[in-house]
Structure formats: structure tokens, C-alpha cells
Design an enzyme around this catalytic site. Structure first.
Site: not given
Length: 450
Positions: A78, A153-154, A220, A222, A249, A278
Site C-alpha cells: 500500500r 486514507n482515514e 485500521h 490500533y 493498517e 503499518w
């Protein structure tokens, strides 16, 4: 880019048990396209993304990274691009695609300028991101078998995340009305983590907006996803509904408050989900970087884990068949192949407060991954220490979820802050990467509780 990891404190809510299962229409697109929950190639072969993110727009001279990422076994990269609103503009898209193709990688191209729109005043809108893609259409057309377009992105932060649905459906419609047939990837709001469940609760609306039925959703993961329960509950909802999803991610669990990467890797393998960690390098942070200074010979703990560990890239990646002569061609770098019956040291018997079982989860020339499962006995314990002596001169090079010290062939592993306390009969695991030469025998292990 994860230079901001702080997310508003938000506990994941329980996901409703009752769900409606949707049957996804067949894609009318060419090249990479969606079939049910899966990404498939033009020939109908299922393709599961296994790769990493590369921060190209900030390090345009690091073109060797494409070959380095491929050599470690990835089938996808990516690539971070800029639209010019905040970074870039990236005018070298043709060269990026060429680097991907030279190295037999599927390219996921993303505009990073949209990150945190609504909360970050410098961010671009999704509509502005689409304008950038339109400006690059001449080099993207005809690359549908090699390129997926991650529109932005996001694209929404934590402020008014509900705007994501209309912004996203509008962006998809604009891409299709301008003739793009590529597989489109759509990131969640809340800085990609969807903790308000806007993407989860509006997924079907977004998928229906694509006239080609060729959109995959991307979460994503986290710190919002710091537990196995939060991860599996989220993935269960998408799987039950039949929605295509990738983990676009994620990082690794350096401490108990960070993302549970072990569950992500295991669940991705079990469910056939693509993932893109990531990130390759450039964060100047060993928590996020997989390679120190873009050097593939200096992998961090995170890099060793995602490339060489169980359910990692080498063990599970398969090259896109568009680059090969058959549907089962292996990656350029041979995958880590666990033994048919992984060797295991049985837990010792007796009245100890804990037992430990050592397993070779996978091995390759000169290296291997070990996993040790610690189980409390008939009473709860507050901590544990596992010891063993390697029989053939092996050594530990990296470790996670335990503090490991060694002297010659003797190794001692102690719990870390978040996995020492175990209820009676409960267990936990830690892992490590090691080196070996000639023979990789399994040592006897002992466990002492405190």
C-alpha cells in the site's frame, strides 16, 4: 501515517447478535474485483492481500523498498501518495506502478491528504481526493489487474464521523462516472478505527453505491482494538453480513493498551482476510517501523514478527496469479513452512503452579519462530518464569510478550506487565524468533509461578 496514535477514549460496544445477511451482487469490473466477501483476480482466483504500507510520498528516493518488501515475501504494498493539498502532489504514479509490477506486487494506491478530515483542518475532502485520481487517470487506465485505488486514507476524524457515509458514496459515484473500473478501497472514519461504528452500520449503503459492485471496506486497527474480543466481534459482523473487508493498517502490541496484533494475524489467516501492516520504515519509531532506516537487514521486533512469524507474511502470502503461470505459484521468497507436525515439548507433570509447552511454529533456513504456552495450575498465579536450555546451540534473536534473557544456551523468559496474572487453569502465550544451524531440537521447559 501514524504520527498520531492517541484516539478518543472509547470502549467498544457489544455488537448485536441479530444480523441481516446480504448477498453481494457479482462485480461487473475487470481485473481485480469483488466476488462475495473476496477479492479475486481477472481469472477468478481468490487473492488475499499480505503486505505492508510504504510511506512513499515522504521518501520518494526509497525506491529500493519495493524490491525489499517483495524479497521478504509480501504480495501487496500500500503506497502513500499526496494529492497536493497537504503532501505531494505525487506525479510519479506511473513509476510507482512500474516498481510494483517489476517486483510482482499488487499496488494499493492511497491519497493520504484526507487523513482526519473534520478534525484536522489541513485535511482534504474525499471529493478533492477523487479530483486527484481523475488527474492521474491516464496512467491508471489499463492497470486494473495490478492496482487497487484506496480513495482516501482515514478520511474522517472523530468530529462528525456521520458525514462519512454521504462523502464516501459521493466519492464512489464520482469515480465510476469518470470511468474508473478499478477495485476501490474505502477506509473507515474515526481515523480509520470506526469506534463509533459508522462504517459498520452503513456498510451496505456504501457497497450499494458502487455501480460495478467492486468496493472493499478497510478497517485500521490500533489502540481501539487492544483485545481479542473487540477484534473478533468487529470481524464477525462483517463476515456474517457477507461484506468484503481488509485490515488496511495495524500495528503491534508493544504494551497491553496497544492493538492485539496476534489476534489480527490469526483471525486474518482463519477467515481469509487481507492485511497490510503499518509500516515499512520512516516513522523513526521502532513501535511503527518494520525496518530501521529502510534497511531490510535491520528488521525491528515488529518487522520480524509480521514477516517471519506465525500467520505472518512469509507463512501466508501467495503471489498474484497475474504474475505467474498458474494459480498456485508460491511467492518469490519461499514461505515459512511449519513442520507437518510441529515439534512440541510436553508440559512437565507434577505439582507446579504452572506448566509450559514449547512449539516450533515455523522454521526456515537459519531461522525459526518459537511459541511457548504458559498455563496456570489449580490455583491463580501472579507471575511466571519459564526456563530451558537449547540442545543444539540455538539462540533467541527477538521476542514478544515476555522478557527473555540468555546465557550461552540457557534461556529464561519472564512475564511482562499484562500477562503475568493468570486465573486457575488459564493460559497465555509468548513468542520469539531464533537462529539455528544443523539441528533445531526442542528443549525441555520448566515453569515456575510466583
Amino acid at each position: 501515517m501514524k504520527r498520531r496514535l492517541a484516539i478518543l477514549g472509547a470502549s467498544l460496544l457489544a455488537i448485536a447478535a441479530s444480523m441481516v445477511v446480504f448477498s453481494a451482487p457479482a462485480s461487473a469490473a475487470v481485473g481485480l474485483h469483488i466476488s462475495g466477501r473476496n477479492i479475486v483476480e481477472a481469472n477468478g482466483q481468490t487473492f488475499v492481500m499480505r503486505g505492508v504500507n510504504h510511506p512513499h510520498v515522504w521518501y520518494t528516493n526509497q525506491t529500493n523498498s519495493f524490491a525489499d518488501i517483495k524479497a521478504l515475501g509480501a504480495n501487496t504494498v500500500r503506497v502513500v501518495l499526496g494529492s497536493g493539498k497537504r503532501w505531494g502532489p505525487s506525479t510519479d504514479v506511473a513509476n510507482v506502478i512500474s516498481l510494483c509490477k517489476q517486483n510482482r506486487l499488487i499496488c494499493v494506491l492511497e491519497v493520504h491528504d484526507t487523513t482526519g478530515y473534520g478534525e484536522d483542518s489541513a485535511a482534504a475532502t474525499l471529493d478533492e481526493a477523487v479530483d486527484y485520481w481523475i488527474s492521474q487517470k491516464s496512467v491508471l487506465a489499463g492497470q486494473e489487474s495490478y492496482v487497487a485505488i484506496n480513495i482516501g486514507n482515514e478520511p474522517i476524524g472523530n468530529t462528525n464521523a456521520a458525514q462519512w457515509t454521504s462523502a464516501t458514496t459521493g466519492a464512489i459515484a464520482k469515480m465510476r462516472s469518470n470511468g474508473f473500473q478499478h477495485l476501490l478501497m474505502i477506509d473507515a472514519p474515526n481515523w480509520g478505527q470506526d469506534w463509533q461504528y459508522v462504517m459498520r452500520d452503513n456498510a451496505q449503503t456504501v457497497l450499494n453505491a458502487d455501480t460495478l459492485h467492486n468496493t472493499v471496506l478497510s478497517i485500521h486497527m490500533y489502540d481501539v482494538f487492544s483485545t481479542a474480543a473487540s477484534i473478533t466481534a468487529y470481524l464477525d459482523r462483517f463476515q456474517a453480513a457477507g461484506w468484503p473487508l481488509v485490515i488496511g493498517e495495524f500495528g503491534w502490541q508493544r504494551s497491553s493498551s496497544n492493538v492485539d496484533h496476534e489476534t489480527i494475524l490469526a483471525e486474518s489467516a482463519a477467515r481469509g482476510l487481507g492485511y497490510l501492516g503499518w509500516s515499512w520504515s520512516g516513522n523513526t519509531d521502532p513501535y511503527l517501523d518494520m525496518a530501521t532506516g529502510f534497511n531490510p537487514a535491520q528488521l525491528t521486533t515488529w518487522g520480524e514478527r509480521i514477516f517471519n512469524g506465525a500467520n505472518g507474511i512469509k507463512a501466508t502470502a501467495r503471489e498474484a496469479t497475474t504474475y505467474s503461470s498458474g494459480p498456485t505459484a508460491p511467492p518469490t521468497t519461499p514461505a515459512t513452512t511449519p513442520p507437518t507436525t510441529p515439534p512440541t515439548s510436553a508440559p512437565p507433570t507434577g505439582g507446579q503452579g504452572c506448566t509450559a509447552a514449547y512449539t516450533v511454529a515455523g522454521q526456515w533456513s537459519g531461522g525459526f519462530q518459537g511459541t511457548v504456552r504458559v498455563t496456570a495450575g489449580g490455583t491463580a498465579i501472579k507471575g511466571w518464569t519459564v526456563s530451558w536450555t537449547f540442545p543444539n546451540g540455538q539462540s533467541v534473536t527477538q521476542a514478544w510478550s515476555a522478557t527473555i534473557t540468555s546465557s550461552s544456551s540457557s534461556v529464561t523468559a519472564r512475564n511482562v506487565s499484562y500477562n503475568g496474572s493468570l486465573a486457575a487453569g488459564a493460559g497465555t502465550e509468548f513468542g520469539f524468533l531464533g537462529s539455528w544451524n544443523g539441528t533445531n531440537g526442542v528443549p525441555a521447559v520448566t515453569c515456575t509461578a510466583s
